[in-house]
Scaffold this active site. Structure first.
Site, short mmCIF file in Angstrom:
data_model
loop_
_atom_site.label_atom_id
_atom_site.label_comp_id
_atom_site.label_asym_id
_atom_site.label_seq_id
_atom_site.Cartn_x
_atom_site.Cartn_y
_atom_site.Cartn_z
N VAL A 99 -11.83 9.04 -75.24
CA VAL A 99 -11.98 7.87 -74.06
C VAL A 99 -12.60 8.83 -72.91
O VAL A 99 -12.60 8.16 -71.76
CB VAL A 99 -10.84 7.12 -73.63
N HIS A 115 -12.01 3.65 -78.97
CA HIS A 115 -10.76 3.35 -78.53
C HIS A 115 -11.03 3.22 -76.92
O HIS A 115 -10.14 3.23 -76.26
CB HIS A 115 -9.97 4.64 -78.52
N CYS A 144 -8.60 -7.30 -59.39
CA CYS A 144 -9.90 -7.83 -59.78
C CYS A 144 -10.58 -8.31 -58.51
O CYS A 144 -10.21 -8.85 -57.87
CB CYS A 144 -9.95 -8.77 -60.98
N SER A 184 -6.80 15.09 -85.84
CA SER A 184 -5.58 15.60 -86.68
C SER A 184 -5.49 14.69 -87.80
O SER A 184 -4.97 14.77 -88.59
CB SER A 184 -4.37 15.38 -85.71
C1 BV8 Z 1 -4.25 -0.74 -84.90
C2 BV8 Z 1 -5.76 5.60 -76.45
C3 BV8 Z 1 -4.25 -2.96 -86.06
C4 BV8 Z 1 -6.74 6.30 -75.58
C5 BV8 Z 1 -5.38 5.78 -78.88
C6 BV8 Z 1 2.34 3.58 -89.19
C7 BV8 Z 1 1.75 4.08 -90.20
C8 BV8 Z 1 0.30 3.86 -90.08
C9 BV8 Z 1 -0.16 3.39 -88.97
C10 BV8 Z 1 0.44 2.88 -87.89
C11 BV8 Z 1 2.04 3.19 -88.21
N1 BV8 Z 1 2.51 2.47 -87.10
C12 BV8 Z 1 1.70 1.86 -86.01
C13 BV8 Z 1 0.60 2.23 -86.88
C14 BV8 Z 1 -0.86 1.88 -86.38
C15 BV8 Z 1 -1.32 2.94 -85.09
C16 BV8 Z 1 -1.19 4.38 -85.65
O1 BV8 Z 1 -2.06 4.91 -86.23
N2 BV8 Z 1 -0.19 4.91 -85.20
C17 BV8 Z 1 0.22 6.30 -85.60
C18 BV8 Z 1 0.83 7.09 -84.14
C19 BV8 Z 1 1.05 6.56 -86.91
N3 BV8 Z 1 -2.56 2.60 -84.81
C20 BV8 Z 1 -2.88 1.53 -84.12
O2 BV8 Z 1 -2.13 0.99 -83.29
C21 BV8 Z 1 -4.51 1.11 -83.71
N4 BV8 Z 1 -4.68 -0.23 -83.76
O3 BV8 Z 1 -3.86 -0.35 -86.13
O4 BV8 Z 1 -4.49 -2.11 -84.88
C22 BV8 Z 1 -5.14 -3.41 -86.86
C23 BV8 Z 1 -6.33 -2.09 -87.01
C24 BV8 Z 1 -7.41 -2.52 -87.87
C25 BV8 Z 1 -7.42 -3.71 -88.41
C26 BV8 Z 1 -6.65 -4.79 -88.21
C27 BV8 Z 1 -5.46 -4.48 -87.54
C28 BV8 Z 1 -5.02 1.75 -82.47
C29 BV8 Z 1 -4.94 3.14 -82.40
C30 BV8 Z 1 -5.61 3.44 -81.12
C31 BV8 Z 1 -4.58 3.96 -80.05
N5 BV8 Z 1 -5.19 4.65 -78.89
N6 BV8 Z 1 -5.87 5.92 -77.78
C32 BV8 Z 1 -5.91 7.35 -74.86
O5 BV8 Z 1 -4.84 7.10 -74.26
O6 BV8 Z 1 -6.76 8.37 -75.16
S1 BV8 Z 1 -5.25 6.90 -79.81
C33 BV8 Z 1 -5.14 8.40 -79.38
O7 BV8 Z 1 -4.65 9.24 -80.49
C34 BV8 Z 1 -6.40 8.82 -78.74
O8 BV8 Z 1 -7.44 8.08 -78.70
C35 BV8 Z 1 -6.88 10.05 -80.01
O9 BV8 Z 1 -8.22 10.10 -80.23
C36 BV8 Z 1 -6.36 9.80 -80.89
C37 BV8 Z 1 -6.07 10.48 -82.35
O10 BV8 Z 1 -5.80 11.70 -81.99
P1 BV8 Z 1 -6.73 12.95 -82.14
O11 BV8 Z 1 -7.88 12.68 -81.32
O12 BV8 Z 1 -6.87 13.24 -83.63
O13 BV8 Z 1 -6.23 14.13 -81.46
P2 BV8 Z 1 -4.84 14.92 -81.93
O14 BV8 Z 1 -4.26 15.84 -80.74
O15 BV8 Z 1 -4.09 14.30 -82.78
O16 BV8 Z 1 -5.83 16.18 -82.71
C38 BV8 Z 1 -6.58 16.98 -82.17
C39 BV8 Z 1 -6.99 18.01 -83.30
O17 BV8 Z 1 -8.08 18.80 -82.82
C40 BV8 Z 1 -5.80 18.78 -83.69
O18 BV8 Z 1 -5.78 18.72 -85.11
C41 BV8 Z 1 -6.21 20.16 -83.47
O19 BV8 Z 1 -5.82 21.22 -84.34
C42 BV8 Z 1 -7.52 20.19 -83.07
N7 BV8 Z 1 -8.10 20.95 -82.23
C43 BV8 Z 1 -7.49 21.60 -80.76
N8 BV8 Z 1 -8.46 21.98 -80.19
C44 BV8 Z 1 -9.61 22.24 -80.83
C45 BV8 Z 1 -9.46 21.51 -82.13
N9 BV8 Z 1 -10.52 21.36 -83.23
C46 BV8 Z 1 -11.61 22.06 -82.88
N10 BV8 Z 1 -11.62 22.73 -81.55
C47 BV8 Z 1 -11.01 22.91 -81.02
N11 BV8 Z 1 -10.89 23.83 -79.85
ZN ZN Z 2 -10.46 -11.27 -62.53
#
Ligand code: BV8
Ligand code: ZN
Length: 240
Positions: A99, A115, A144, A184
């Site tokens: 974002v 997102h 607003c 991840s």
């Molecule tokens: C939905 C907000 C319904 C903005 C975000 C149980 C099981 C499965 C799913 C679920 C569950 N319980 C709930 C759910 C659904 C839930 C979900 O997935 N929960 C997870 C925690 C289990 N998902 C939702 O609620 C989504 N909506 O499901 O709606 C639906 C959907 C479809 C159709 C019908 C109904 C909504 C998800 C969006 C939530 N909002 N962000 C903000 O605050 O930023 S998500 C948030 O996590 C961020 O946006 C982020 O992008 C995202 C994912 O994380 P990553 O980007 O992967 O970041 P992370 O740190 O995890 O990984 C970074 C990686 O980079 C690491 O691996 C690291 O090794 C690597 N790295 C580090 N440095 C480097 C590098 N790689 C290369 N170079 C480097 N230098």
């Molecule tokens: Zn308004």
């Protein structure tokens, strides 16, 4: 830098990025040891009920992240993806979970911010949309300018449906290559895109600091920093 693949201009290629691609721009990722969630409980911050229960706290978290952006800039990993778009034109699509707006700052146009975006907000009543740099952020809950009700960050919170899923699924099932970078693979539905693309016939390539959760769907995996690996890989991929 070894890769088995060369990209033709006619190849249909999509990229999914996560917080890791912005790590070398100085922005925290979500799950690395000093990740954002460690210092904040997800339930408290990035959920709809959290916003309804305590909008001040959610605004405070997002304002902090927004202010951090002013001294972050796109890194070589972002610029490599801009170069890839220049080469592929309409055969290229960039889907980001981030974002932070850094892909747009690097010049990518064919971009889907699934997102949301830290620099955007909208009114919970009239739906009017505003850039954060155009509104008064002093009040604990910004108001607003049109109807004076509450504004909220234009961020897809947990439990909300990500943007443009229809468009994304159509892209995923018709690809020659699908690249997954800096994520991840722990948040759905984005974590499923690899499997969908692979089932649709794409060759999948991953670039990540650690092995991601969905590694089994990655045909060629490069472990390391995207800011270093992507420019080197791009040279190979575009070699004649
Ligand atoms: C939905 C907000 C319904 C903005 C975000 C149980 C099981 C499965 C799913 C679920 C569950 N319980 C709930 C759910 C659904 C839930 C979900 O997935 N929960 C997870 C925690 C289990 N998902 C939702 O609620 C989504 N909506 O499901 O709606 C639906 C959907 C479809 C159709 C019908 C109904 C909504 C998800 C969006 C939530 N909002 N962000 C903000 O605050 O930023 S998500 C948030 O996590 C961020 O946006 C982020 O992008 C995202 C994912 O994380 P990553 O980007 O992967 O970041 P992370 O740190 O995890 O990984 C970074 C990686 O980079 C690491 O691996 C690291 O090794 C690597 N790295 C580090 N440095 C480097 C590098 N790689 C290369 N170079 C480097 N230098
Ligand atoms: Zn308004």
């Amino acid at each position: 830098m070894q890769t088995a693949f060369r990209f033709k201009r006619s190849d249909k290629i999509a990229v999914l990025t996560g917080a890791g691609v912005s790590a070398e721009s100085g922005l925290k990722t979500f799950r690395d040891h000093d990740g954002l969630w460690e210092s904040h409980k997800v339930e408290e911050i990035a959920t709809l009920e959290a916003f309804q229960k305590n909008p001040e706290k959610v605004w405070c978290f997002y304002k902090q992240r927004y202010y951090q952006l002013s001294d972050a800039s796109a890194n070589p990993g972002h610029f490599a993806l801009k170069e890839l778009e220049d080469y592929l034109q309409d055969n290229f699509n960039l889907i980001t979970q981030n974002v932070d707006g850094l892909h747009a700052r690097a010049g990518n146009k064919r971009l889907i911010e699934m997102h949301g975006n830290l620099n955007k907000c909208f009114c919970i009543k009239c739906g009017a949309e505003f850039a954060l740099d155009k509104i008064d952020l002093d009040p604990s809950i910004p108001k607003c300018p049109e109807c004076n009700d509450y504004l909220r960050p234009d961020i897809v919170l947990f439990g909300e449906i990500p943007y443009k899923l229809e468009t994304i699924f159509k892209i995923l099932v018709n690809l020659d290559f699908f690249l997954v970078i800096g994520t991840s693979g722990s948040v759905y539905p984005a974590a499923q895109f690899l499997q969908i693309a692979k089932t649709g016939g794409a060759t999948t390539i991953g670039v990540n600091l650690e092995k991601p959760n969905n590694l089994r769907f990655i045909d060629e995996f490069h472990q390391g920093q995207s800011g270093i690996l992507l420019p080197a890989l791009l040279k190979e991929w575009l070699k004649k």
